[in-house]
Design an enzyme around this catalytic site. Structure first.
Site, PDB file in Angstrom:
ATOM      1  N   LYS A 191       0.827  -1.211   0.000  1.00  9.92           N
ATOM      2  CA  LYS A 191       0.000   0.000   0.000  1.00  9.92           C
ATOM      3  C   LYS A 191       0.861   1.262   0.000  1.00  9.92           C
ATOM      4  O   LYS A 191       2.078   1.210   0.220  1.00  9.92           O
ATOM      5  CB  LYS A 191      -0.943  -0.045   1.204  1.00  9.92           C
ATOM      6  CG  LYS A 191      -1.948  -1.207   1.124  1.00  9.92           C
ATOM      7  CD  LYS A 191      -2.993  -1.096   2.222  1.00  9.92           C
ATOM      8  CE  LYS A 191      -4.004  -2.226   2.117  1.00  9.92           C
ATOM      9  NZ  LYS A 191      -5.124  -2.054   3.065  1.00  9.92           N
ATOM     10  N   TYR A 212     -12.340  -1.785  -4.009  1.00 11.81           N
ATOM     11  CA  TYR A 212     -12.906  -1.952  -2.666  1.00 11.81           C
ATOM     12  C   TYR A 212     -14.436  -1.825  -2.666  1.00 11.81           C
ATOM     13  O   TYR A 212     -15.025  -1.526  -1.626  1.00 11.81           O
ATOM     14  CB  TYR A 212     -12.297  -0.923  -1.714  1.00 11.81           C
ATOM     15  CG  TYR A 212     -10.904  -1.302  -1.229  1.00 11.81           C
ATOM     16  CD1 TYR A 212     -10.691  -2.468  -0.486  1.00 11.81           C
ATOM     17  CD2 TYR A 212      -9.802  -0.502  -1.498  1.00 11.81           C
ATOM     18  CE1 TYR A 212      -9.429  -2.820  -0.037  1.00 11.81           C
ATOM     19  CE2 TYR A 212      -8.527  -0.844  -1.047  1.00 11.81           C
ATOM     20  CZ  TYR A 212      -8.355  -2.009  -0.312  1.00 11.81           C
ATOM     21  OH  TYR A 212      -7.106  -2.364   0.138  1.00 11.81           O
ATOM     22  N   ASN A 224      -2.261  -0.066   6.890  1.00  8.56           N
ATOM     23  CA  ASN A 224      -1.837  -1.396   7.354  1.00  8.56           C
ATOM     24  C   ASN A 224      -0.878  -2.087   6.377  1.00  8.56           C
ATOM     25  O   ASN A 224      -0.805  -3.313   6.343  1.00  8.56           O
ATOM     26  CB  ASN A 224      -3.060  -2.263   7.694  1.00  8.56           C
ATOM     27  CG  ASN A 224      -3.945  -2.519   6.504  1.00  8.56           C
ATOM     28  OD1 ASN A 224      -3.703  -1.992   5.409  1.00  8.56           O
ATOM     29  ND2 ASN A 224      -4.976  -3.318   6.682  1.00  8.56           N
ATOM     30  N   HIS A 249      -2.118  -5.590   1.489  1.00 11.07           N
ATOM     31  CA  HIS A 249      -3.435  -6.217   1.285  1.00 11.07           C
ATOM     32  C   HIS A 249      -3.223  -7.638   0.800  1.00 11.07           C
ATOM     33  O   HIS A 249      -2.240  -7.920   0.117  1.00 11.07           O
ATOM     34  CB  HIS A 249      -4.233  -5.442   0.223  1.00 11.07           C
ATOM     35  CG  HIS A 249      -5.449  -6.177  -0.263  1.00 11.07           C
ATOM     36  ND1 HIS A 249      -6.645  -6.153   0.422  1.00 11.07           N
ATOM     37  CD2 HIS A 249      -5.637  -7.012  -1.330  1.00 11.07           C
ATOM     38  CE1 HIS A 249      -7.526  -6.913  -0.220  1.00 11.07           C
ATOM     39  NE2 HIS A 249      -6.942  -7.444  -1.286  1.00 11.07           N
ATOM     40  N   GLU A 309      -9.717 -10.295  -7.903  1.00 15.21           N
ATOM     41  CA  GLU A 309      -8.735  -9.227  -7.667  1.00 15.21           C
ATOM     42  C   GLU A 309      -7.551  -9.332  -8.623  1.00 15.21           C
ATOM     43  O   GLU A 309      -7.037  -8.311  -9.084  1.00 15.21           O
ATOM     44  CB  GLU A 309      -8.260  -9.277  -6.207  1.00 15.21           C
ATOM     45  CG  GLU A 309      -9.360  -8.894  -5.226  1.00 15.21           C
ATOM     46  CD  GLU A 309      -8.922  -8.927  -3.765  1.00 15.21           C
ATOM     47  OE1 GLU A 309      -9.735  -8.582  -2.904  1.00 15.21           O
ATOM     48  OE2 GLU A 309      -7.756  -9.290  -3.481  1.00 15.21           O
TER      49      GLU A 309
HETATM   50  P1  CMP Z   1      -7.520  -4.553   3.374  1.00 12.77           P
HETATM   51  O1  CMP Z   1      -7.055  -5.894   3.770  1.00 12.77           O
HETATM   52  O2  CMP Z   1      -6.883  -3.921   2.188  1.00 12.77           O
HETATM   53  O3  CMP Z   1      -9.101  -4.607   3.114  1.00 12.77           O
HETATM   54  C1  CMP Z   1      -9.957  -3.523   3.341  1.00 12.77           C
HETATM   55  C2  CMP Z   1      -9.264  -2.377   4.000  1.00 12.77           C
HETATM   56  O4  CMP Z   1     -10.123  -1.461   4.631  1.00 12.77           O
HETATM   57  C3  CMP Z   1      -8.402  -2.912   5.123  1.00 12.77           C
HETATM   58  O5  CMP Z   1      -7.302  -3.584   4.600  1.00 12.77           O
HETATM   59  C4  CMP Z   1      -8.100  -1.657   5.900  1.00 12.77           C
HETATM   60  O6  CMP Z   1      -7.063  -0.903   5.297  1.00 12.77           O
HETATM   61  C5  CMP Z   1      -9.413  -0.915   5.734  1.00 12.77           C
HETATM   62  N1  CMP Z   1     -10.264  -1.072   6.912  1.00 12.77           N
HETATM   63  C6  CMP Z   1     -10.899  -2.174   7.326  1.00 12.77           C
HETATM   64  N2  CMP Z   1     -11.613  -1.929   8.444  1.00 12.77           N
HETATM   65  C7  CMP Z   1     -11.404  -0.623   8.732  1.00 12.77           C
HETATM   66  C8  CMP Z   1     -11.853   0.226   9.757  1.00 12.77           C
HETATM   67  N3  CMP Z   1     -12.665  -0.203  10.730  1.00 12.77           N
HETATM   68  N4  CMP Z   1     -11.436   1.520   9.740  1.00 12.77           N
HETATM   69  C9  CMP Z   1     -10.628   1.959   8.759  1.00 12.77           C
HETATM   70  N5  CMP Z   1     -10.158   1.184   7.740  1.00 12.77           N
HETATM   71  C10 CMP Z   1     -10.545  -0.086   7.741  1.00 12.77           C
END
Ligand code: CMP
Length: 139
Positions: free
Chosen positions: A11, A51, A114, A117, A128
């Site tokens: 990311k 998303y 985070n 992904h 995806e």
């Molecule tokens: P990812 O695994 O890419 O899939 C969806 C993304 O949404 C997740 O990682 C986080 O980056 C984001 N995400 C999921 N839950 C939350 C949340 N409660 N608040 C903010 N971002 C979120």
């Protein structure tokens, strides 16, 4: 166990911090193989489309803003149980809860920023991978 493909994204936080190479090294030292890779900056429409499953969630707008804030690296990882293997390597969604030894513990900040992904199931992996590598011929 069976051979699978999964989609991984490094990311914008990972790329901006200069950690893309470090995460790629972690993958290269793992049983997974990188079989496709692109470096790109997502458009807002690309992020929203990727998303789309989260579009009703309160964090959707911020997530799309974050994912378009800088370049990303998108990869297909291949190996035995690649989906679960990559998810184990990443750690849980919230970096603050990620255990030692995981990528999110090492390179993530919180639940949004985070670091990486990974697809969550074979059907989503196929979707995806097709989203970023249309027509790709993976063995
Ligand atoms: P990812 O695994 O890419 O899939 C969806 C993304 O949404 C997740 O990682 C986080 O980056 C984001 N995400 C999921 N839950 C939350 C949340 N409660 N608040 C903010 N971002 C979120």
């Amino acid at each position: 166990m069976s051979k699978q493909n999964t989609l991984a994204i490094l990311k914008p936080d990972t790329v901006a911090a200069g950690n893309a190479g470090k995460v790629i090294s972690v993958i290269e030292d793992s049983p997974l193989e990188i079989v496709a890779m692109r470096f790109l900056k997502l458009s807002l429409n690309q992020a929203k489309g990727f998303y789309a499953v989260h579009k009703k969630r309160p964090f959707f707008k911020d997530l799309c803003r974050f994912m378009t804030s800088g370049p990303v690296v998108v990869m297909v990882l291949q190996g035995e149980d690649a989906i679960a293997t990559w998810r184990d390597m990443m750690g849980p969604t919230n970096s603050k809860e990620a255990p030692k030894g995981t990528i999110r513990r090492a390179f993530g900040t919180d639940i949004e920023r985070n670091a990486v992904h990974g697809s969550d199931a074979p059907e989503t992996a196929a979707e995806e991978i097709g989203y970023f590598f249309p027509g790709i011929d993976l063995v």
